[in-house]
Write an enzyme that holds these catalytic residues in place. Structure first.
Site, mmCIF file in Angstrom:
data_model
loop_
_atom_site.group_PDB
_atom_site.id
_atom_site.type_symbol
_atom_site.label_atom_id
_atom_site.label_comp_id
_atom_site.label_asym_id
_atom_site.label_seq_id
_atom_site.Cartn_x
_atom_site.Cartn_y
_atom_site.Cartn_z
ATOM 1 N N HIS A 289 -14.850 11.009 15.015
ATOM 2 C CA HIS A 289 -15.894 11.872 15.572
ATOM 3 C C HIS A 289 -16.587 11.152 16.732
ATOM 4 O O HIS A 289 -16.777 9.938 16.685
ATOM 5 C CB HIS A 289 -16.915 12.248 14.483
ATOM 6 N N LYS B 152 -23.064 15.876 8.815
ATOM 7 C CA LYS B 152 -23.583 14.652 9.456
ATOM 8 C C LYS B 152 -24.580 13.971 8.514
ATOM 9 O O LYS B 152 -24.359 13.996 7.294
ATOM 10 C CB LYS B 152 -24.176 14.985 10.824
ATOM 11 N N GLU C 125 -12.906 18.522 20.033
ATOM 12 C CA GLU C 125 -14.359 18.628 20.163
ATOM 13 C C GLU C 125 -14.805 17.984 21.478
ATOM 14 O O GLU C 125 -15.060 16.766 21.513
ATOM 15 C CB GLU C 125 -15.047 17.879 19.020
HETATM 16 P P1 PGA Z 1 -22.296 21.247 16.428
HETATM 17 O O1 PGA Z 1 -21.537 19.904 15.964
HETATM 18 O O2 PGA Z 1 -21.604 22.409 15.787
HETATM 19 O O3 PGA Z 1 -23.697 21.059 15.940
HETATM 20 O O4 PGA Z 1 -22.206 21.278 17.931
HETATM 21 C C1 PGA Z 1 -20.142 19.881 15.880
HETATM 22 C C2 PGA Z 1 -19.660 18.512 15.475
HETATM 23 O O5 PGA Z 1 -20.243 17.505 15.892
HETATM 24 O O6 PGA Z 1 -18.685 18.392 14.703
#
Ligand code: PGA
Length: 255
Positions: free
Chosen positions: A98, A13, A168
Site C-alpha cells: 500500500h 487502515k 491505486e
Molecule cells: P480511500 O482509500 O478509499 O479512502 O481513498 C483507498 C486506499 O487507500 O486503499
C-alpha cells in the site's frame, strides 16, 4: 481467484479507535454482505482486532490484514507479526505494498519478499501498485510496470491465482475525486497486457485487477462498468456501513 464475481475489499487502515466500534461496524457489514452473494466481501481491520472479529463471524465476509512482517513463521523478531500468525488468527488476505507503507520506506524489493512469504504461507495477496503522479510523457506507465515486475519476481504460476492487483494511483487516495473511468480502463488494459507478457496469456484471466482511491456510492457503478475492473479496494467508505453496503449492492448488480 479471477472469476466473474466481483470482489470488494475494505481497508480500515488505523481505524477505528476501539474494539467495540470495530465490532459494531463489522456486524453491520456482515448483515449487508449476506444480502449480496454475487460479491466477495473482504474486510482488512487493524491486525489487533482480527481474532475478535473472526470469533463473532459465521459469515461469508473474509478477513485480511494490512501488512505483515517479512519473517514467515515464529522466532526472535520483536514487534513482528508473521504471515503464519495472521493465517492462524483467521486471515485469508494480506494487503502488500500500500502506498502508505511505501511512503514509510517499503521498497519494491521488500514488497517482493513479503509477497513470496505471504504466498508460501497459503494466504492471498492484495498487491497495491500505482503512480504518485501522472505526467504527459507517460512515465507513470513505466513506473507501474516496474512495480509489478519487481513485486512479482519469482512468483510461481501455481501461486499466481492467489494474487490480486489493486491499482491505486496515489493521487486518488483520500482525495476528492477518483480516477476518470476511461483512464482506469486504459490502465486496466495496460496491466493485463503486462501480466500477459510476464506470465503468458493463459494466466491473465486468473489475476483480478481491482481499483482503489476515493471509491464511493456515487462513482462505484461507472468505475466498475467503464473501467471493466474486477472490484474495489475501499478506504474511508469501508468504515461507513451504509455507504459500504451501497457499494456492495452496486457490485452485486453488475455482471
Ligand atoms: P480511500 O482509500 O478509499 O479512502 O481513498 C483507498 C486506499 O487507500 O486503499
Amino acid at each position: 481467484m479471477a472469476k466473474s464475481k466481483k470482489i470488494v475489499i475494505g481497508n480500515w487502515k488505523m481505524n477505528p479507535a476501539t474494539l467495540s466500534e470495530a465490532r459494531s461496524i463489522y456486524s453491520k457489514i456482515k448483515k449487508s454482505a449476506s444480502l449480496y452473494k454475487k460479491v466477495d466481501t473482504v474486510i482488512c481491520p487493524p491486525t489487533l482486532y482480527l481474532s475478535s472479529l473472526q470469533k463473532s463471524s459465521e459469515t461469508s465476509v473474509a478477513l485480511g490484514v494490512q501488512n505483515v512482517s517479512l519473517q514467515e513463521a515464529v522466532g526472535s523478531h520483536t514487534g513482528s507479526t508473521s504471515p503464519l500468525m495472521v493465517k492462524n488468527a483467521g486471515a485469508e488476505y494480506v494487503i502488500i505494498g500500500h502506498s502508505e507503507r511505501r511512503a514509510n520506506g517499503e521498497t519494491d524489493e521488500v514488497i517482493n519478499k513479503k509477497i513470496l512469504s505471504v504466498l508460501s504461507s497459503g494466504l492471498k495477496v492484495i498487491f497495491c501498485v500505482g503512480e504518485r503522479e501522472r505526467s504527459h510523457d507517460g512515465h507513470f506507465l513505466e513506473f507501474v510496470k516496474n512495480q509489478i515486475h519487481t513485486g512479482l519476481q519469482g512468483v510461481s504460476k501455481k501461486a499466481l491465482p492467489n494474487v490480486l492487483i489493486a491499482y491505486e494511483p496515489v493521487w486518488a487516495i483520500g482525495a476528492e475525486n477518483a480516477i476518470l473511468p476511461r483512464d482506469l480502463h486504459q490502465m486496466k488494459i495496460y496491466i493485463k497486457k503486462m501480466l500477459s507478457e510476464f506470465f503468458g496469456p493463459s494466466m491473465v484471466v486468473k489475476i483480478p485487477v481491482i481499483y482503489g482511491g476515493t471509491v464511493n456510492p456515487e462513482n462505484a457503478e461507472l468505475l466498475l462498468l467503464a473501467g471493466e475492473i474486477d472490484g474495489f479496494l475501499v478506504g474511508r467508505e469501508s468504515l461507513n456501513p451504509k455507504n459500504f453496503a451501497t457499494i456492495l449492492q452496486i457490485a452485486n448488480s453488475i455482471k
